[in-house]
Motif scaffolding. Structure first.
Motif, PDB file in Angstrom:
ATOM      1  N   LEU A   1     -23.551 -18.935 -16.510  1.00 29.52           N
ATOM      2  CA  LEU A   1     -23.487 -20.121 -17.366  1.00 29.52           C
ATOM      3  C   LEU A   1     -22.152 -20.846 -17.203  1.00 29.52           C
ATOM      4  N   SER A   2     -21.076 -20.085 -17.073  1.00 28.39           N
ATOM      5  CA  SER A   2     -19.763 -20.694 -16.869  1.00 28.39           C
ATOM      6  C   SER A   2     -19.719 -21.463 -15.554  1.00 28.39           C
ATOM      7  N   LEU A   3     -20.257 -20.842 -14.498  1.00 22.74           N
ATOM      8  CA  LEU A   3     -20.295 -21.494 -13.194  1.00 22.74           C
ATOM      9  C   LEU A   3     -21.147 -22.756 -13.240  1.00 22.74           C
ATOM     10  N   ASN A   4     -22.272 -22.680 -13.932  1.00 17.68           N
ATOM     11  CA  ASN A   4     -23.165 -23.832 -14.015  1.00 17.68           C
ATOM     12  C   ASN A   4     -22.541 -24.967 -14.823  1.00 17.68           C
ATOM     13  N   THR A   5     -21.796 -24.611 -15.865  1.00 14.92           N
ATOM     14  CA  THR A   5     -21.117 -25.632 -16.668  1.00 14.92           C
ATOM     15  C   THR A   5     -20.087 -26.382 -15.831  1.00 14.92           C
ATOM     16  N   ASN A   6     -19.298 -25.637 -15.071  1.00 11.95           N
ATOM     17  CA  ASN A   6     -18.314 -26.282 -14.196  1.00 11.95           C
ATOM     18  C   ASN A   6     -18.995 -27.133 -13.131  1.00 11.95           C
ATOM     19  N   TYR A   7     -20.131 -26.646 -12.640  1.00 18.59           N
ATOM     20  CA  TYR A   7     -20.867 -27.397 -11.626  1.00 18.59           C
ATOM     21  C   TYR A   7     -21.333 -28.745 -12.178  1.00 18.59           C
ATOM     22  N   ILE A   8     -21.880 -28.737 -13.382  1.00 20.23           N
ATOM     23  CA  ILE A   8     -22.376 -29.981 -13.980  1.00 20.23           C
ATOM     24  C   ILE A   8     -21.235 -30.970 -14.197  1.00 20.23           C
ATOM     25  N   THR A   9     -20.092 -30.459 -14.624  1.00 17.12           N
ATOM     26  CA  THR A   9     -18.972 -31.332 -14.976  1.00 17.12           C
ATOM     27  C   THR A   9     -18.205 -31.823 -13.758  1.00 17.12           C
ATOM     28  N   TYR A  10     -18.003 -30.948 -12.783  1.00 15.86           N
ATOM     29  CA  TYR A  10     -17.063 -31.253 -11.696  1.00 15.86           C
ATOM     30  C   TYR A  10     -17.697 -31.233 -10.309  1.00 15.86           C
ATOM     31  N   LYS A  11     -19.012 -31.377 -10.210  1.00 11.63           N
ATOM     32  CA  LYS A  11     -19.678 -31.166  -8.926  1.00 11.63           C
ATOM     33  C   LYS A  11     -19.235 -32.135  -7.837  1.00 11.63           C
ATOM     34  N   HIS A  12     -18.621 -33.256  -8.199  1.00 14.30           N
ATOM     35  CA  HIS A  12     -18.167 -34.216  -7.194  1.00 14.30           C
ATOM     36  C   HIS A  12     -16.680 -34.068  -6.865  1.00 14.30           C
ATOM     37  N   VAL A  13     -15.937 -33.313  -7.674  1.00 18.26           N
ATOM     38  CA  VAL A  13     -14.482 -33.303  -7.501  1.00 18.26           C
ATOM     39  C   VAL A  13     -13.879 -31.909  -7.343  1.00 18.26           C
ATOM     40  N   ARG A  14     -14.577 -30.867  -7.735  1.00 18.33           N
ATOM     41  CA  ARG A  14     -14.058 -29.508  -7.580  1.00 18.33           C
ATOM     42  C   ARG A  14     -15.233 -28.568  -7.358  1.00 18.33           C
ATOM     43  N   PHE A  15     -15.391 -28.119  -6.119  1.00 13.14           N
ATOM     44  CA  PHE A  15     -16.547 -27.309  -5.771  1.00 13.14           C
ATOM     45  C   PHE A  15     -16.382 -25.876  -6.273  1.00 13.14           C
ATOM     46  N   SER A  16     -17.514 -25.229  -6.488  1.00 15.23           N
ATOM     47  CA  SER A  16     -17.532 -23.869  -7.030  1.00 15.23           C
ATOM     48  C   SER A  16     -16.718 -22.924  -6.157  1.00 15.23           C
ATOM     49  N   PHE A  17     -15.941 -22.063  -6.816  1.00 15.48           N
ATOM     50  CA  PHE A  17     -15.122 -21.002  -6.226  1.00 15.48           C
ATOM     51  C   PHE A  17     -13.851 -21.516  -5.551  1.00 15.48           C
ATOM     52  N   TRP A  18     -13.722 -22.819  -5.363  1.00 20.99           N
ATOM     53  CA  TRP A  18     -12.519 -23.317  -4.693  1.00 20.99           C
ATOM     54  C   TRP A  18     -11.335 -23.408  -5.641  1.00 20.99           C
ATOM     55  N   ASN A  19     -11.590 -23.492  -6.936  1.00 17.48           N
ATOM     56  CA  ASN A  19     -10.469 -23.477  -7.876  1.00 17.48           C
ATOM     57  C   ASN A  19      -9.718 -22.151  -7.778  1.00 17.48           C
ATOM     58  N   GLU A  20     -10.464 -21.061  -7.525  1.00 21.23           N
ATOM     59  CA  GLU A  20      -9.824 -19.761  -7.356  1.00 21.23           C
ATOM     60  C   GLU A  20      -8.877 -19.754  -6.161  1.00 21.23           C
ATOM     61  N   ILE A  21      -9.254 -20.462  -5.100  1.00 22.64           N
ATOM     62  CA  ILE A  21      -8.384 -20.527  -3.920  1.00 22.64           C
ATOM     63  C   ILE A  21      -7.097 -21.270  -4.257  1.00 22.64           C
ATOM     64  N   PHE A  22      -7.229 -22.424  -4.914  1.00 18.90           N
ATOM     65  CA  PHE A  22      -6.042 -23.193  -5.291  1.00 18.90           C
ATOM     66  C   PHE A  22      -5.098 -22.361  -6.164  1.00 18.90           C
ATOM     67  N   GLU A  23      -5.664 -21.553  -7.058  1.00 18.16           N
ATOM     68  CA  GLU A  23      -4.826 -20.785  -7.974  1.00 18.16           C
ATOM     69  C   GLU A  23      -4.271 -19.519  -7.328  1.00 18.16           C
ATOM     70  N   PHE A  24      -5.071 -18.832  -6.514  1.00 15.19           N
ATOM     71  CA  PHE A  24      -4.560 -17.641  -5.834  1.00 15.19           C
ATOM     72  C   PHE A  24      -3.366 -17.983  -4.940  1.00 15.19           C
ATOM     73  N   VAL A  25      -3.446 -19.104  -4.249  1.00 12.30           N
ATOM     74  CA  VAL A  25      -2.384 -19.502  -3.326  1.00 12.30           C
ATOM     75  C   VAL A  25      -1.037 -19.589  -4.034  1.00 12.30           C
ATOM     76  N   MET A  26      -1.042 -20.088  -5.277  1.00 19.85           N
ATOM     77  CA  MET A  26       0.207 -20.317  -6.003  1.00 19.85           C
ATOM     78  C   MET A  26       0.437 -19.312  -7.124  1.00 19.85           C
ATOM     79  N   ALA A  27      -0.346 -18.255  -7.186  1.00 15.99           N
ATOM     80  CA  ALA A  27      -0.310 -17.369  -8.350  1.00 15.99           C
ATOM     81  C   ALA A  27       1.075 -16.773  -8.590  1.00 15.99           C
ATOM     82  N   PHE A  28       1.696 -16.207  -7.572  1.00 15.14           N
ATOM     83  CA  PHE A  28       2.997 -15.573  -7.755  1.00 15.14           C
ATOM     84  C   PHE A  28       4.067 -16.599  -8.121  1.00 15.14           C
ATOM     85  N   GLN A  29       4.127 -17.683  -7.353  1.00 18.89           N
ATOM     86  CA  GLN A  29       5.170 -18.680  -7.604  1.00 18.89           C
ATOM     87  C   GLN A  29       4.994 -19.342  -8.963  1.00 18.89           C
ATOM     88  N   ALA A  30       3.750 -19.715  -9.301  1.00 17.72           N
ATOM     89  CA  ALA A  30       3.510 -20.377 -10.584  1.00 17.72           C
ATOM     90  C   ALA A  30       3.819 -19.437 -11.745  1.00 17.72           C
TER      91      ALA A  30
END
Length: 599
Positions: A199-228
Motif C-alpha cells: 500500500l505504501s508503494l502504491n501510494t507513492n506510485y499514484i502521487t509521484y509516478k511521473h517524477v520519482r520512480f519506485s525504489f529509486w528514492n532508496e538509491i538517492f538516500e543510500f548514496v548520501m546516507a553516511f554523509q547526510a
C-alpha cells in the motif's frame, strides 16, 4: 506582473539541467528515470507555493532588493543562504511566487564527488536553519501553520541518513548476532508487513509516478546516507560548523575507457562497509539452515530482506563508478531548421539539403536531412532558431548514414568559429526554447519494471564502452591520380584512388622501375606495426611538373592480390593514410587545392 503586488518579495522559476547528472550517466539510465530535482520542482515546490512557502533556490529567480535589504541582505549564517533568505522574508509576512516555467538552463554536478559536495552543503545548511530558526515553535516568526510545516519538512529532509543505514543493517543483526529487530514469527511478520509495504508503494506510485520512480528514492538516500547523517547531526550540535563551497560544474573525465581508478572509493567507503556486512550476513544463511532448522522461516525472511538491500546498495555504489564520457560538450535536444550547402567535386555542382537537428551543442550537431545526401568532408551549415535567430557555420562531417532512400543522418563538428559566430550560435541554441516550457516525461513509473531496470543497472554499467566511429572514408572524392610514397629513403609508385581533407587511399601496383622499389613482405609487417609518417608526392599525372608534397600517417594496409610464392612481394597493395593534425596548418591549404583539381 508578479511584482505589481507590493507584498511579493521574490519569484522563483524551476532549475533545469541539460547535462546528465551522476545517476543518469553512471547508471546509464539514458533519460528513462527522473533525475533527483524533478520531484522538488514539479511537485514539492508547487505545494510550497500553494501555502506561500516556496523558497529561493539560489538562481533562476528575481528578488525585490528593497525587501532583501530589510533583512540585512542575503543570509550568511548558514551555508544554504538561499533558503534561509526566503525563510526570513516569509517570516516578515512577505509573499513568494513559484512560476513553473523553465526559463534558464544550467549544469548539474558533472561527477559523483561534486554531487556529494553539493548534497553535503544542502544537508548541513538545512539542519542549520532548523537548529537556528526553529521554524515550528519559534513564536517570534510571523509564519502561518502551513508555512511552519513546509519549512520543517524542508529543513528536516536530510535527516534520512542514519535511519536509511539502519534499514540496511537490520536483517543482518539477526543473521550475524541472533538479534531479531522484529518481534514475531517469520511468515506471520511477513504477512503483516507485505500489505503495508504494498500500500505504501502504491501510494507513492499514484502521487509521484511521473517524477520519482519506485525504489529509486532508496538509491538517492543510500548514496548520501553516511554523509547526510553525519553533517545533520553535527549541525544540530554546533550550527556554526562548516563553510560554504561552490559546486564544481562542467568537469570532463580524462579517461575514456573503463578503469577502477574512476571509482570514487573515498565518497562511498562507509557504504562499502555496510555492503560487506550485508554480504557476510547472506553468507551465514546456509549455516543457519543446517544448524538451526527450526528458525528457517525467520532466516529466509531476513535473507530475502538482505538480498533486496544488497541490490539497492550495489546500485548506489555504482553511482560512484564514473562512466567514460565521450563528448567534450553536452548536447541539447533541439529541433532547429538546418540547411547544408556543399560543392560536389565529383559532379562539380553546388548542392543544398534541408533538414532538422536532433541535438546540438556549441561544438557540433546531429541532424536528419531530406533525401540521400552525398557530402564532402567539409561543408557549410545554416541553422535557424526561434524568432529568426540564425547562424552560418563551417562544419566537418563526423558521421553520415543513409536511412532508406529518403533520409540521411548527419553528425558534424563545427570548425573555424569566429566570436561573432559563437555569439549567434548561442542565440540559436538557447534563446526562448519552447521545448523547455512543458517538460513531459516519456516514461511513467511501473514499480516492477522500475525495480528490474534498477537491478539490471549492474549489467549496464559494465557493458563495454564503444565510442562512435567516424565514417570519413564514405566522404572522400574518387580520383585516379599519380602518387609516390617516400619511406626510409626509398619511394614507391602508386595511384591515389580516394582523397579527402583528412585521409586518402593509395593503391600500389608494386612493380619495380629504375627508381622505385618493391614493398617486400618484411617491410609490410614493419609498416603495419609502426604506422609511420611518410612523405607523399601527388599530381594528376606521373610526368606532371607540379607536384604537391605532403606528410601523411599510414593507418592500415590491405593486400589486394599476391604472388603465387608466399615469400615474394605482393603484386597490389592498398594503403589507408590520414593527415596528422599537427601538420594541418602547414598543409591544409594544399589538401583543399588538391581536392579541387585532382580527378
Amino acid at each position: 506582473g508578479f511584482f505589481f503586488d507590493p507584498k511579493v518579495a521574490f519569484v522563483q522559476t524551476p532549475h533545469w539541467f541539460f547535462n546528465p547528472d551522476p545517476f543518469e550517466r553512471n547508471l546509464r539510465t539514458n533519460g528513462r528515470i527522473p533525475v533527483g530535482n524533478e520531484l522538488f520542482y514539479k511537485v514539492l515546490q508547487k505545494g510550497n507555493d500553494f501555502w506561500n512557502a516556496a523558497f529561493f533556490c539560489g538562481s533562476a529567480a528575481v528578488i525585490r532588493k528593497k525587501y532583501a535589504l530589510e533583512i540585512g541582505g542575503i543570509a550568511t549564517e548558514t551555508v544554504t543562504e538561499d533558503c534561509h533568505t526566503a525563510f526570513r522574508l516569509h517570516s516578515l509576512g512577505y509573499k513568494s511566487i513559484y512560476y513553473d516555467k523553465i526559463m534558464v538552463a544550467g549544469l548539474a554536478p558533472e561527477n559523483f564527488s561534486s554531487y556529494v559536495g553539493q548534497q553535503v552543503r544542502w544537508a548541513r545548511g538545512m539542519a542549520q536553519i532548523l537548529r537556528i530558526e526553529n521554524p515550528v515553535f519559534n513564536p517570534k516568526l510571523n509564519l502561518s501553520i502551513p508555512q511552519r510545516i513546509c519549512y520543517f519538512s524542508a529543513t528536516s529532509h536530510f535527516f534520512y541518513g542514519y535511519p536509511r543505514l539502519m534499514y540496511a543493517i537490520a536483517p543482518t543483526l539477526f543473521l550475524l548476532f541472533s538479534i531479531n529487530p522484529i518481534r514475531g514469527l517469520g511468515l506471520e511478520t511477513l504477512a503483516y508487513a507485505l500489505p503495508h509495504l504494498f500500500l505504501s508503494l502504491n501510494t507513492n506510485y499514484i502521487t509521484y509516478k511521473h517524477v520519482r520512480f519506485s525504489f529509486w528514492n532508496e538509491i538517492f538516500e543510500f548514496v548520501m546516507a553516511f554523509q547526510a547523517g553525519y553533517v545533520t547531526m553535527m549541525a544540530l550540535i554546533n550550527p556554526s560548523l562548516g563553510s560554504f563551497n561552490v559546486t564544481d560544474k562542467d568537469m570532463t573525465l580524462i579517461k575514456r575507457e573503463f578503469s577502477w581508478e574512476n571509482f570514487d572509493w573515498r565518497s562511498v567507503q562507509g557504504l562499502l562497509g555496510v555492503t560487506a556486512i550485508v554480504v557476510i550476513g547472506l553468507a551465514s544463511v546456509p549455516f543457519w539452515l543446517i544448524l538451526r532448522p527450526e528458525d528457517s522461516e525467520a532466516v529466509l525472511v531476513n535473507a530475502m530482506w538482505c538480498v533486496f538491500n544488497l541490490i539497492l546498495l550495489l546500485a548506489a555504489l555504482l553511482v560512484a563508478f564514473e562512466q567514460p564520457q565521450e563528448r567534450t560538450s553536452h548536447r541539447l535536444r533541439r529541433q532547429l531548421g538546418a540547411t547544408v550547402y556543399s560543392y560536389d567535386y565529383n559532379s562539380e555542382q553546388n548542392q543544398a539539403w534541408s533538414g532538422i537537428t536532433v541535438d546540438i551543442s556549441e561544438i557540433g550537431a546531429r541532424m536528419w536531412l531530406e533525401g540521400k545526401a552525398t557530402l564532402p568532408e567539409e561543408l557549410e551549415l545554416e541553422l535557424v532558431g526561434d524568432f529568426g535567430a540564425r547562424v552560418i557555420l563551417e562544419a566537418q562531417v563526423v558521421m553520415v548514414k543513409s536511412i532508406g532512400d529518403n533520409q540521411t543522418e548527419l553528425a558534424v563538428k563545427f570548425i573555424n568559429l569566429t566570436q561573432a559566430q559563437l555569439d549567434n550560435l548561442a542565440l540559436v541554441i538557447y534563446s526562448d526554447v519552447k521545448e523547455w516550457y512543458s517538460q513531459k516525461r516519456e516514461y511513467v513509473d511501473r514499480p516492477l519494471e522500475s525495480f528490474g531496470f534498477l537491478a539490471t543497472g549492474i549489467i549496464r554499467v559494465f557493458q563495454e564502452f564503444q565510442s562512435s566511429k567516424s565514417s570519413s572514408n564514405m566522404l572522400r572524392k574518387r580520383i585516379r591520380a599519380s602518387a609516390q610514397v617516400y619511406w626510409q629513403g626509398d619511394f614507391y609508385l602508386g595511384a591515389a584512388t580516394e582523397f579527402g581533407t583528412t585521409s586518402l587511399r593509395l593503391e600500389l601496383d608494386n612493380i619495380t622501375t629504375s627508381n622505385a622499389k618493391l614493398l617486400e613482405p618484411q617491410n609490410l609487417e614493419r609498416i603495419k606495426q609502426e604506422e609511420p609518417i611518410v612523405g607523399l608526392l601527388l599530381s594528376q599525372e606521373l610526368t606532371s611538373p607540379s607536384r604537391e608534397r605532403l606528410l601523411a600517417q599510414i593507418v592500415s594496409i590491405e593486400l589486394l592480390s599476391t604472388q603465387d610464392d608466399n615469400n615474394s612481394a605482393p603484386s597490389k597493395v592498398a594503403i589507408e593514410l590520414s593527415f596528422p593534425d599537427q601538420f594541418q596548418e602547414r598543409q591544409g591549404a594544399k589538401i583543399k587545392e588538391l581536392l579541387r583539381v585532382l580527378r
